[in-house]
Enzyme design. Structure first.
Site, PDB file in Angstrom:
ATOM      1  CG  HIS A  39      -1.939   0.761   1.166  1.00 25.85           C
ATOM      2  ND1 HIS A  39      -2.097   2.308   1.305  1.00 25.85           N
ATOM      3  CD2 HIS A  39      -3.489   0.700   0.582  1.00 25.85           C
ATOM      4  CE1 HIS A  39      -3.143   2.734   1.224  1.00 25.85           C
ATOM      5  NE2 HIS A  39      -4.036   1.790   0.804  1.00 25.85           N
TER       6      HIS A  39
ATOM      7  CG  ASP B 204      -8.451  -4.159  -3.138  1.00 26.80           C
ATOM      8  OD1 ASP B 204      -7.565  -3.077  -3.672  1.00 26.80           O
ATOM      9  OD2 ASP B 204      -9.577  -4.078  -3.240  1.00 26.80           O
TER      10      ASP B 204
END
Ligand code: SDX
Length: 429
Positions: A307, A364
């Protein structure tokens, strides 16, 4: 004395003010940098650059903190509903019962779409990716509500556009699925709440009664809440940038949907499921895929990992991972892909490559396991992300407008050819 930053360029000293947010984040305000020094800054991917000040969402990537209007995501996911969180993000406060009832009622009343929208569906190839249809039809709302493009909308007119968008995206999203499956489209039902209505439009058939499963409704509320906003991510920054040109809310959100579709962004949830299926098909050896992810010569990435901001566990991933366990056991589903995901996570979290780069599961990584368990097909995963992120996009677009922010127009450093004269085609070799 107010803090400032000193810059020494060509032997000359310049001072720039430091601004500090309510969570004590600090930024050097370089609004006058070019005027005073002739220099600009450059920061590919905006890894160190703040685009705006915002009061909507706070996240701390090092500590794994995420709050909507100050409320921790953990509490909202457990105690709130998606429409209540949407109201909170868009209007800044938790609604009273009357405010929530009115907000929900207004949205229910606007879930129907113009009959001509159905005709547009007929123009898409049946295999069209649902995200292509979703972004097209959300932009098409500008054609059905042309007044929405005015830059001088009143508060009431903006609120009406907000309600229309929140309401119609669920119908359009469900219709993209039914259109893709060749099933008859279901009209919304005004006797159902937002998530129940979406599931009804997605999975019911005119030939039989559809039973709403409260466990699935609860899981869907939680997933949409967890996706609702995430400060200045790629798609939200796109919505703000397009909106800064006084583009309509519908056009700005349509642009955000296309940014979200990117596999490095919201499209990752579909990529994760396809990756888990590839590992399963390959015999389930996760170590092969970990090695591929580490190999610089291999373009393969461990989708759902890493991320830009979280250099610790994504707090949403923690909640979704537990929810995946809960939903699958409640529904009595034993999905081998969940086991592969858990093995992959464990392998990565103990591998030096991932540890030193601070790569953890993100929002996700597990969401697709739940979508799959509640019957949503892989190609619809990013549509689900868009459904959840819509209130965040709306809130950020609204804030940008209310703060009268200038049109976004970054600078560049030119690295091309110096001046040269035109050469006629007959002289070119
Ligand atoms: C979302 O911004 C948001 O808030 C987004 C989001 C939201 O709610 O809006 O949280 C939603 O988009 C989540 C992210 C979903 N995407 C993925 O899961 C795709 C896989 N992840 C990556 O591609 C990557 O981690 C990003 C895109 C998410 C972040 O990329 P960065 O911050 O630009 O980091 P990078 O590409 O510079 O990587 C740093 C290093 C590199 O190695 P080195 O060159 O230093 O040796 O980490 C490696 C990368 O190769 N790396 C990975 C990896 N992610 C980063 N290696 C293998 N697998 C990965 N997934």
């Amino acid at each position: 004395m107010a803090e400032s930053a000193e810059l020494i360029l060509d032997g000359k000293s310049y001072s720039f003010p430091v601004t500090e947010g309510t969570e004590h984040e600090k930024a050097i305000d370089i609004a006058k940098l070019r005027d005073q020094t002739g220099y600009i800054t450059i920061d590919s991917g905006y890894k160190n650059t703040g685009a705006t000040k915002s009061a909507i969402t706070f996240l701390d990537g090092e500590e794994g903190i995420l709050r909507y209007r100050g409320y921790p995501i953990e509490q909202l996911a457990e105690q709130s509903s998606f429409l209540e969180v949407a109201y909170l993000l868009i209007y800044g406060t938790l609604p009273t019962q009357a405010e929530l009832d009115n907000f929900s009622h207004q949205i229910t009343k606007h879930t129907l779409v113009h009959e001509d929208v159905r005709k547009i569906f007929d123009g898409f190839p049946s295999a069209a990716h649902p995200m292509a249809i979703l972004s097209s039809l959300i932009c098409a709302l500008t054609a059905f509500y042309p007044e929405s493009v005015s830059p001088d909308l009143s508060k009431e007119e903006i609120d009406l556009n907000v309600i229309r968008l929140m309401a119609k995206i669920s119908t359009i999203a469900a219709w993209t699925y039914k259109n893709n499956m060749g099933h008859p489209l279901n009209y919304p039902r005004n006797d159902l709440d937002y998530c129940s209505n979406f599931l009804y439009m997605m999975f019911s058939f005119p030939t039989e009664k559809y039973e709403i499963d409260s466990r699935i409704v609860s899981a869907l509320n939680k997933l949409l809440i967890l996706h609702a906003d995430h400060e200045q991510n790629c798609s939200t920054s796109t919505v703000r940038l397009v909106g800064s040109a006084n583009a309509s809310l519908y056009g700005s959100v349509s642009a955000g949907i296309n940014a979200l579709w990117g596999p490095l962004h919201g499209g990752a949830n579909q990529e994760v499921l396809e990756m888990l299926q590839a590992i399963q098909k390959d015999g389930g050896d996760t170590s092969k895929f970990i090695a591929k992810a580490k190999d610089k010569n291999d373009p393969f990435r461990l989708m759902g990992f890493g991320h830009r901001v979280y250099k610790n566990f994504d707090p949403r991933a923690k909640i979704i991972k537990k929810a995946a366990d809960d939903v699958l056991s409640a529904l009595g589903i034993n999905d081998p892909l969940l086991k592969i995901a858990q093995e992959l996570e464990q392998a990565a979290l103990t591998d030096e490559y991932f540890i030193e780069r601070k790569l953890y599961p993100n929002v996700d990584f597990y969401s697709g396991i739940i979508y799959r368990a509640i019957g949503i097909p892989t190609e619809m995963f990013t549509v689900m992300f868009a459904l959840g992120r819509l209130p965040g996009w709306i809130a950020q677009w609204k804030e940008m407008r209310e703060n009268k922010e200038p049109i976004g127009r970054p600078r560049q450093v030119y690295t091309g050819e110096l001046e040269r004269d035109y050469v006629g085609i007959e002289q070119r070799s």
